[in-house]
Design a protein around this motif. Structure first.
Motif, PDB file in Angstrom:
ATOM      1  N   SER A 162      -2.514   7.007 -66.579  1.00 27.52           N
ATOM      2  CA  SER A 162      -1.072   7.086 -66.437  1.00 27.52           C
ATOM      3  C   SER A 162      -0.712   7.374 -64.990  1.00 27.52           C
ATOM      4  N   SER A 184       1.515   9.384 -64.353  1.00 31.07           N
ATOM      5  CA  SER A 184       1.834  10.819 -64.341  1.00 31.07           C
ATOM      6  C   SER A 184       0.565  11.634 -64.103  1.00 31.07           C
ATOM      7  N   ARG A 209      -5.704  -4.287 -60.483  1.00 29.68           N
ATOM      8  CA  ARG A 209      -6.239  -3.822 -61.769  1.00 29.68           C
ATOM      9  C   ARG A 209      -7.547  -4.526 -62.100  1.00 29.68           C
ATOM     10  N   GLN A 252      -5.441  11.470 -57.641  1.00 26.36           N
ATOM     11  CA  GLN A 252      -6.032  12.763 -57.945  1.00 26.36           C
ATOM     12  C   GLN A 252      -7.504  12.570 -58.352  1.00 26.36           C
ATOM     13  N   TYR A 271      -9.018  -2.830 -68.004  1.00 22.96           N
ATOM     14  CA  TYR A 271      -8.360  -3.929 -67.282  1.00 22.96           C
ATOM     15  C   TYR A 271      -9.227  -5.169 -67.193  1.00 22.96           C
TER      16      TYR A 271
HETATM   17  N1  LIG Z   1      -1.871   9.800 -62.027  1.00 17.65           N
HETATM   18  C1  LIG Z   1      -3.277  10.130 -61.864  1.00 17.65           C
HETATM   19  C2  LIG Z   1      -4.130   9.250 -62.777  1.00 17.65           C
HETATM   20  C3  LIG Z   1      -4.124   7.827 -62.299  1.00 17.65           C
HETATM   21  C4  LIG Z   1      -4.162   6.796 -63.394  1.00 17.65           C
HETATM   22  O1  LIG Z   1      -4.399   7.070 -64.571  1.00 17.65           O
HETATM   23  N2  LIG Z   1      -3.883   5.558 -62.981  1.00 17.65           N
HETATM   24  C5  LIG Z   1      -3.520   4.516 -63.876  1.00 17.65           C
HETATM   25  C6  LIG Z   1      -2.083   4.143 -63.583  1.00 17.65           C
HETATM   26  C7  LIG Z   1      -1.584   3.101 -64.559  1.00 17.65           C
HETATM   27  C8  LIG Z   1      -1.458   1.774 -63.872  1.00 17.65           C
HETATM   28  O2  LIG Z   1      -0.846   1.736 -62.791  1.00 17.65           O
HETATM   29  O3  LIG Z   1      -1.987   0.808 -64.429  1.00 17.65           O
HETATM   30  C9  LIG Z   1      -3.716   9.969 -60.413  1.00 17.65           C
HETATM   31  O4  LIG Z   1      -2.916   9.434 -59.625  1.00 17.65           O
HETATM   32  O5  LIG Z   1      -4.856  10.360 -60.097  1.00 17.65           O
END
Ligand SMILES: N[C@@H](CCC(=O)NCCCC(=O)O)C(=O)O
Length: 264
Positions: A66, A68, A151, A188, A229
């Motif tokens: 995510s 988030s 992706r 992160q 992906y």
């Molecule tokens: N937000 C956290 C986890 C990053 C993450 O799960 N990325 C996938 C994002 C979804 C997408 O763009 O397809 C971080 O930034 O470390």
């Protein structure tokens, strides 16, 4: 019967009133219907611990990626920079669910944010912007590349622990090479590794890219990249989901046997 696979949702605003909804990417649904060979069940970011109500019915759990981020208060970290996306309802649902799933021996595959949740749920901490740390790469989604390429493309290699759970899940060729090429869409990463986690893969800058749960009763793996992906083109991404699916099918068989015995 296919194993029931819980997929964590995020709370996201939808529509003209920005009404909170619960959502997960279709990429996870397709991975569960494909190489996992399971039945997907979306788990809402309910903002409460639903473990006791959910886990008796699940044969596997996928913690999804995510945009988030895990609220820093869960690992005594500094507040996020202004504008950093968070999802407190998701945290309140997934962190206890992870602990309960591990205790109950429900197979678990944690992806990107999911791996970060796994680390925090078991007592670890996170760096919030790896790219700002000395000697570290920028692991985030490049703004100058079209999203599909980011992706399904490969951003860097990871070195793999040759005798770990991840090595056991991927192809023999990659196991022998002890190396994978992966995508990268994260800011992160693991700062302090949780006591029960064992690092199993590393990026060239030392960033932990995969972990397993030491002593877990079932498959319990976290990866910082996104195999959902590219599993249709990448045989190792597919192999990770297939290994998780085998563990979920075994859990399903054991659960069905227990249910049948209880009905006698
Ligand atoms: N937000 C956290 C986890 C990053 C993450 O799960 N990325 C996938 C994002 C979804 C997408 O763009 O397809 C971080 O930034 O470390």
């Amino acid at each position: 019967m296919r194993p029931l696979i819980g997929i964590s949702c995020c709370q996201k605003p939808f529509g003209i009133f920005a009404t909170p909804n619960h959502a997960a990417s279709d990429t996870y649904i397709r991975a569960v219907r494909g190489p996992v060979a399971g039945t997907p069940v979306l788990l809402p970011a309910a903002g409460e611990d639903l473990s006791s109500e959910l886990l008796p019915h699940l044969d596997g759990l996928i913690l999804t990626g995510s945009r988030s981020n895990v609220w820093p208060g869960h690992y005594e970290g500094p507040p996020h920079a202004e504008g950093t996306p968070e999802d407190l309802q998701r945290d309140a649902t997934t962190l206890p669910l992870i602990r309960a799933a591990i205790a109950a021996g429900v197979p678990l595959l944690a992806i990107c944010r999911g791996m970060q949740e796994l680390n925090v749920a078991l007592g670890g901490s996170l760096d919030q912007r790896i790219q700002d740390l000395p000697g570290r790469m920028d692991h985030s989604t490049p703004s100058d590349q079209p999203v599909p390429r980011v992706r399904t493309g490969k951003a860097h290699a990871v070195r793999i622990e040759s005798a770990g759970a991840l090595a056991g899940a991927i192809t023999a060729e990659s196991r022998r090479a002890a190396r994978l090429a992966v995508n990268s869409l994260h800011n992160q990463g693991v700062q302090r590794l949780a006591p029960r986690l064992v690092a199993e893969a590393w990026a060239p800058d030392g960033t932990i890219e995969a972990v397993r749960v030491e002593g877990a009763h079932a498959f319990a793996l976290g990866v910082q990249w996104h195999p959902e992906y590219d599993w249709e083109r990448d045989i190792d991404s597919r192999a990770i989901f297939e290994a998780f699916g085998r563990a979920a099918a075994a859990h399903r068989a054991a659960r069905s046997g227990a249910l049948a015995q209880a009905a006698e």
